[in-house]
Scaffold this motif. Structure first.
Motif, PDB file in Angstrom:
ATOM      1  N   LEU A 195     -44.576  45.703 102.397  1.00  0.00           N
ATOM      2  CA  LEU A 195     -45.578  45.095 103.269  1.00  0.00           C
ATOM      3  C   LEU A 195     -46.688  46.093 103.527  1.00  0.00           C
ATOM      4  CD1 LEU A 195     -46.275  42.600 105.023  1.00  0.00           C
ATOM      5  CD2 LEU A 195     -45.120  43.745 106.911  1.00  0.00           C
ATOM      6  N   ASP A 197     -51.155  46.470 104.626  1.00  0.00           N
ATOM      7  CA  ASP A 197     -52.093  45.953 105.614  1.00  0.00           C
ATOM      8  C   ASP A 197     -52.755  44.688 105.076  1.00  0.00           C
ATOM      9  OD1 ASP A 197     -51.558  48.019 107.328  1.00  0.00           O
ATOM     10  OD2 ASP A 197     -53.168  49.292 106.562  1.00  0.00           O
ATOM     11  N   GLU A 199     -51.401  42.323 103.256  1.00  0.00           N
ATOM     12  CA  GLU A 199     -50.894  41.785 101.998  1.00  0.00           C
ATOM     13  C   GLU A 199     -49.484  42.291 101.739  1.00  0.00           C
ATOM     14  OE1 GLU A 199     -53.530  43.126  98.967  1.00  0.00           O
ATOM     15  OE2 GLU A 199     -52.851  45.217  99.058  1.00  0.00           O
ATOM     16  N   ILE A 200     -48.788  41.542 100.897  1.00  0.00           N
ATOM     17  CA  ILE A 200     -47.469  41.961 100.426  1.00  0.00           C
ATOM     18  C   ILE A 200     -47.626  42.404  98.980  1.00  0.00           C
ATOM     19  CG2 ILE A 200     -45.145  41.182  99.851  1.00  0.00           C
ATOM     20  CD1 ILE A 200     -45.266  39.300 102.222  1.00  0.00           C
ATOM     21  N   ASN A 211     -50.417  41.416  94.247  1.00  0.00           N
ATOM     22  CA  ASN A 211     -50.785  41.444  95.665  1.00  0.00           C
ATOM     23  C   ASN A 211     -50.800  40.029  96.222  1.00  0.00           C
ATOM     24  OD1 ASN A 211     -51.218  44.281  95.703  1.00  0.00           O
ATOM     25  ND2 ASN A 211     -53.232  43.984  94.779  1.00  0.00           N
ATOM     26  N   LYS A 214     -52.387  37.335 102.812  1.00  0.00           N
ATOM     27  CA  LYS A 214     -52.090  36.329 103.826  1.00  0.00           C
ATOM     28  C   LYS A 214     -53.287  35.429 104.098  1.00  0.00           C
ATOM     29  CE  LYS A 214     -53.034  39.438 107.734  1.00  0.00           C
ATOM     30  NZ  LYS A 214     -52.439  40.076 108.922  1.00  0.00           N
ATOM     31  N   TYR A 315     -37.252  41.608 113.611  1.00  0.00           N
ATOM     32  CA  TYR A 315     -38.705  41.801 113.575  1.00  0.00           C
ATOM     33  C   TYR A 315     -39.288  42.066 114.949  1.00  0.00           C
ATOM     34  CZ  TYR A 315     -43.614  40.896 113.799  1.00  0.00           C
ATOM     35  OH  TYR A 315     -44.949  41.023 114.096  1.00  0.00           O
ATOM     36  N   ASN A 369     -50.065  43.083 111.939  1.00  0.00           N
ATOM     37  CA  ASN A 369     -50.092  42.943 110.485  1.00  0.00           C
ATOM     38  C   ASN A 369     -48.700  42.744 109.907  1.00  0.00           C
ATOM     39  OD1 ASN A 369     -52.878  43.113 110.051  1.00  0.00           O
ATOM     40  ND2 ASN A 369     -52.844  45.355 110.044  1.00  0.00           N
ATOM     41  N   SER A 370     -47.682  43.189 110.639  1.00  0.00           N
ATOM     42  CA  SER A 370     -46.312  43.065 110.140  1.00  0.00           C
ATOM     43  C   SER A 370     -45.745  41.663 110.298  1.00  0.00           C
ATOM     44  CB  SER A 370     -45.411  44.056 110.887  1.00  0.00           C
ATOM     45  OG  SER A 370     -45.474  43.830 112.290  1.00  0.00           O
ATOM     46  N   VAL A 372     -45.028  37.852 109.617  1.00  0.00           N
ATOM     47  CA  VAL A 372     -44.997  37.094 108.360  1.00  0.00           C
ATOM     48  C   VAL A 372     -45.529  35.667 108.504  1.00  0.00           C
ATOM     49  CG1 VAL A 372     -43.059  38.420 107.444  1.00  0.00           C
ATOM     50  CG2 VAL A 372     -42.613  36.359 108.785  1.00  0.00           C
ATOM     51  N   TYR A 375     -48.426  34.404 106.269  1.00  0.00           N
ATOM     52  CA  TYR A 375     -48.058  34.154 104.874  1.00  0.00           C
ATOM     53  C   TYR A 375     -47.397  32.780 104.738  1.00  0.00           C
ATOM     54  CZ  TYR A 375     -48.813  39.186 104.355  1.00  0.00           C
ATOM     55  OH  TYR A 375     -49.361  40.436 104.350  1.00  0.00           O
ATOM     56  N   LEU A 453     -38.241  43.035 106.899  1.00  0.00           N
ATOM     57  CA  LEU A 453     -38.760  42.098 105.906  1.00  0.00           C
ATOM     58  C   LEU A 453     -37.668  41.709 104.921  1.00  0.00           C
ATOM     59  CD1 LEU A 453     -41.212  40.558 104.838  1.00  0.00           C
ATOM     60  CD2 LEU A 453     -41.746  42.547 103.400  1.00  0.00           C
TER      61      LEU A 453
END
Length: 495
Positions: A195, A197, A199-200, A211, A214, A315, A369-370, A372, A375, A453
């Motif tokens: 994970l 900033d 994007e995953i 990439n 989100k 989380y 940012n963490s 989910v 997404y 994650l």
């Protein structure tokens, strides 16, 4: 004959009961569980959490605590009967910084790449600037130098029952930590997921980088178009068959009083046989599409389940650790905080509410940012595109195919038989996919970081397998019910 009717009725009743059982099983897995939140954390404990969430240096390498272990510390400090003073937290930090090797040996700390190294000020952010003399006496608390981290803790009583051993508070075996043992090493995994900033980042064994943003569409338009084309072609073939049946006068919506064969009966029978076989295939494709779309929707977009999986993955505690780490510089310099540190319960309530707002489609929501949920919302946009075309067309195609198969001749049971065959074929594919996911477990070959994650994705996959199992069971029972109806109708027509 009476026994035959009783047997048929018994079979139909038994299959009906099985169908109801399948529905009940499906509804049972959809019942959400309550999410509970822990108690308060004071500013001293928040500083300790932030320190444990930072980086440590030992023997020239940089280490960080796994989020599952930091979560254990957060859980301990959240207990109602735990309320540490500034002195107790300072002593706990001293112990932690002077026993980094212990944290490494026990697996609480893992090495991070140089690109993730934090500045010395961040690593020392939670020391008391007025305790320099104590630092010298204790061999130093700084995690910045090898001497301090490798130094012994002779002057710090590790056996003091009134003090907190940070590593010890991380040691409790939890379900999350047991699941983390199943995660492969990054070098052995088929792909790694990290994970970043906004994007995953997915990295394959061939060093191909993917990439996943989100904000940008996650499912390529090419995939959406292919699925739509399959649904369009399937419906087009079914409509062509329906037109042929209508033009050749093969449809029998009302049974004629006379059973005398009409002229061209042989030709119509051949047309019915071919078109019925084709419609069996097209309806099977539509059933598969419908089952998959329903399963994906329940698996990925059930808000209660998403929140439950976020809670199970740890989380929320991870997010709180990030939150308190934001006060690092102010805590280090002894300044008055620009804003009071929210309690654990209040912060989690806010994050939960904001996550639900994002899942409901709101875009201007402040979220870490963490998180989910952006997404998931992004994936749902692509799903809506697919369902609005492929999903709707599949439902229409299934209805048309079943109606025409049943009413294309006087023997209605033939249409029911082919509907059951299409349903059984679709359910068989669903069973194969579900069994493969349940036993082969290809998802265990992924290395996913951070810990929460990995745990979240595993929870989502396990939930998906459970949902698909229920849908597959329901589909199989429905197919068997249709077969029972077919046998009953055939026996009745032969009387």
């Amino acid at each position: 004959m009476g026994r035959s009717n009783k047997s048929n009725n018994y079979n139909v009743n038994r299959l009906t009961s099985l169908c109801i059982f399948g529905l009940t099983m499906l509804m049972w897995v959809l019942v959400p569980k309550q999410i509970a939140f822990a108690g308060d954390i004071n500013s001293n404990e928040a500083g300790l959490i932030a320190a444990a969430s930072g980086t440590f240096e030992y023997d020239g390498k940089t280490y960080r605590a796994g989020s599952a272990y930091v979560n254990s510390l957060t859980a301990y400090l959240s207990e109602d009967d735990v309320d540490l003073t500034a002195e107790q937290c300072q002593e706990a930090m001293s112990r932690m910084y002077s026993s980094v090797k212990e944290g490494i040996d026990q697996g609480y700390l893992y090495e991070v790449g140089t690109e993730k190294n934090e500045s010395p000020s961040t690593q020392m952010a939670y020391e008391d600037p007025d305790d320099d003399e104590d630092d010298e006496e204790n061999g130093g608390k700084s995690a910045n130098t090898q001497e301090s981290t490798a130094g012994s803790s002779e002057n710090i009583s590790q056996d003091d029952s009134n003090g907190l051993d940070v590593w010890e508070s991380m040691s409790g075996q939890t379900e999350a930590k047991n699941k983390l043992k199943e995660r492969p090493e990054e070098t052995d995994a088929d792909a790694s997921v990290a994970l970043g900033d906004g994007e995953i980042v997915v990295k394959t064994k061939d060093n191909e980088i993917i990439n996943l943003s989100k904000k940008e569409q996650l499912i390529p338009d090419k995939v959406v178009y292919i699925i739509d084309i399959i649904a369009i072609v399937t419906l087009a073939v079914t409509i062509i068959c329906a037109v042929i049946l209508l033009m050749t006068k093969c449809m029998v919506f009302r049974k004629p009083k006379s059973r005398k064969a009409r002229r061209g009966h042989t030709r119509r029978r051949r047309i019915r046989r071919y078109t019925r076989n084709v419609m069996t295939v097209t309806s099977a494709v539509s059933f598969i599409m419908i089952f998959l779309l329903v399963g994906i929707y329940i698996s990925l977009f059930n808000k209660d389940t998403i929140m439950q999986n976020m809670q199970a993955s740890g989380y929320f505690r991870y997010a709180y650790s990030e939150y308190v780490s934001g006060f690092a510089s102010e805590l280090k310099e002894g300044k008055v905080l620009s804003e009071p540190i929210a309690s654990y319960e209040d912060y989690l309530f806010t994050v939960k509410q904001n996550s639900l707002k994002i899942l409901n489609g709101e875009t201007d929501i402040r979220i870490p940012n963490s998180n989910v949920t952006p997404y998931i919302t992004n994936i749902r946009k692509s799903y809506n595109k697919i369902f609005s075309v492929a999903g709707v067309l599949s439902i229409i195609n299934a209805i048309i195919a079943v109606v025409f198969m049943v009413f294309m001749d006087q023997r209605r049971e033939r249409g029911v038989k082919h509907t059951a065959a299409a349903e059984l074929a679709a359910s068989a594919l669903m069973v194969v996919v579900t069994v493969y996911m349940a036993f082969a477990k290809p998802y265990l070959h992924l290395y996913i970081e951070p810990d929460y994650l990995y745990l979240f994705i595993m929870e989502c996959i396990l939930w998906s397998v459970k949902v698909m199992t229920s849908i597959s069971a329901f589909a199989v029972v429905l197919a068997m019910l249709l077969i029972g109806v077919y046998n009953s109708m055939r026996n009745k027509s032969n009387e």
